[in-house]
Design a protein around this motif. Structure first.
Motif, mmCIF file in Angstrom:
data_model
loop_
_atom_site.group_PDB
_atom_site.id
_atom_site.type_symbol
_atom_site.label_atom_id
_atom_site.label_comp_id
_atom_site.label_asym_id
_atom_site.label_seq_id
_atom_site.Cartn_x
_atom_site.Cartn_y
_atom_site.Cartn_z
ATOM 1 N N UNK A 197 0.852 -1.187 0.000
ATOM 2 C CA UNK A 197 0.000 0.000 0.000
ATOM 3 C C UNK A 197 0.887 1.235 0.000
ATOM 4 N N UNK A 198 0.843 1.971 -1.107
ATOM 5 C CA UNK A 198 1.660 3.172 -1.257
ATOM 6 C C UNK A 198 0.834 4.416 -0.945
ATOM 7 N N UNK A 199 1.506 5.462 -0.457
ATOM 8 C CA UNK A 199 0.840 6.729 -0.172
ATOM 9 C C UNK A 199 1.856 7.858 -0.213
ATOM 10 N N UNK A 200 1.344 9.085 -0.203
ATOM 11 C CA UNK A 200 2.208 10.249 -0.101
ATOM 12 C C UNK A 200 2.393 11.037 -1.384
ATOM 13 N N UNK A 201 1.827 10.554 -2.474
ATOM 14 C CA UNK A 201 1.969 11.279 -3.728
ATOM 15 C C UNK A 201 1.157 12.559 -3.736
ATOM 16 N N UNK A 202 1.311 13.318 -4.812
ATOM 17 C CA UNK A 202 0.572 14.561 -4.940
ATOM 18 C C UNK A 202 1.097 15.407 -6.073
ATOM 19 N N UNK A 203 0.621 16.647 -6.089
ATOM 20 C CA UNK A 203 1.043 17.624 -7.098
ATOM 21 C C UNK A 203 2.029 18.583 -6.457
ATOM 22 N N UNK A 204 3.168 18.765 -7.098
ATOM 23 C CA UNK A 204 4.206 19.633 -6.550
ATOM 24 C C UNK A 204 4.880 20.381 -7.698
ATOM 25 N N UNK A 205 5.368 21.562 -7.411
ATOM 26 C CA UNK A 205 6.099 22.330 -8.417
ATOM 27 C C UNK A 205 7.522 21.794 -8.569
ATOM 28 N N UNK A 250 9.839 17.748 -13.727
ATOM 29 C CA UNK A 250 8.642 17.289 -14.449
ATOM 30 C C UNK A 250 8.778 15.862 -14.957
ATOM 31 N N UNK A 251 9.973 15.447 -15.299
ATOM 32 C CA UNK A 251 10.173 14.071 -15.795
ATOM 33 C C UNK A 251 10.056 13.014 -14.696
ATOM 34 N N UNK A 252 9.921 13.451 -13.446
ATOM 35 C CA UNK A 252 9.658 12.509 -12.345
ATOM 36 C C UNK A 252 8.168 12.168 -12.245
ATOM 37 N N UNK A 253 7.344 12.830 -13.026
ATOM 38 C CA UNK A 253 5.905 12.577 -13.003
ATOM 39 C C UNK A 253 5.626 11.132 -13.414
ATOM 40 N N UNK A 311 4.641 16.513 -11.177
ATOM 41 C CA UNK A 311 5.535 17.647 -10.982
ATOM 42 C C UNK A 311 5.272 18.655 -12.095
ATOM 43 N N UNK A 312 4.851 19.836 -11.707
ATOM 44 C CA UNK A 312 4.552 20.865 -12.698
ATOM 45 C C UNK A 312 5.774 21.747 -12.921
ATOM 46 N N UNK A 313 5.899 22.241 -14.141
ATOM 47 C CA UNK A 313 7.060 23.076 -14.484
ATOM 48 C C UNK A 313 6.780 24.536 -14.231
#
Length: 116
Positions: free
Chosen positions: A5-13, A87-90, A114-116
């Motif tokens: 069970x994975x967790x902790x992801x999200x949207x980040x700059x 961004x390439x870590x998305x 990951x947003x640029x």
């Protein structure tokens, strides 16, 4: 085999950080090597980091110096600290007990964007 069970992801700059967690229910968790993987849209799943039961770690060249894998055997948990995100870590990030193969059961993963 119980799926992780994975967790902790999200949207980040870009340049930001995230810390992922993965719980793998195994009675002898501490004896297993664990790996973090990721799969970007249209690409195959790739390994980004692994940690052996000894604590020795290994990283893909693309994340070396930015990501840190660690484990807490008392909590059956493996972590992935991700800094200086690009961004390439998305991708969707997964963890699993090593080695993985055609019969491996995968969890849902956690989305990192990951947003640029």
């Amino acid at each position: 085999q119980v799926q992780p069970v994975e967790s902790g992801g999200g949207l980040v700059q870009a340049g930001g950080s995230l810390k992922l967690s993965c719980v793998a229910s195994r009675r002898t968790f501490s004896s297993y090597a664990m790996g973090w993987f990721r799969q970007a849209p249209g690409k195959e799943r790739e390994e980004v980091a692994r940690i052996w039961s000894s604590g020795t770690t290994r990283y893909a060249d693309s994340v070396k110096g930015r990501f840190t894998i660690s484990r807490d055997n008392a909590k059956n948990t493996v972590y992935l600290q991700m800094n200086s995100l690009k961004p390439e870590d998305t991708a969707v990030y997964y963890c699993n007990i090593l080695p993985v193969g055609s019969g491996t059961i995968w969890g849902q993963g956690t989305q990192v964007t990951v947003s640029s």
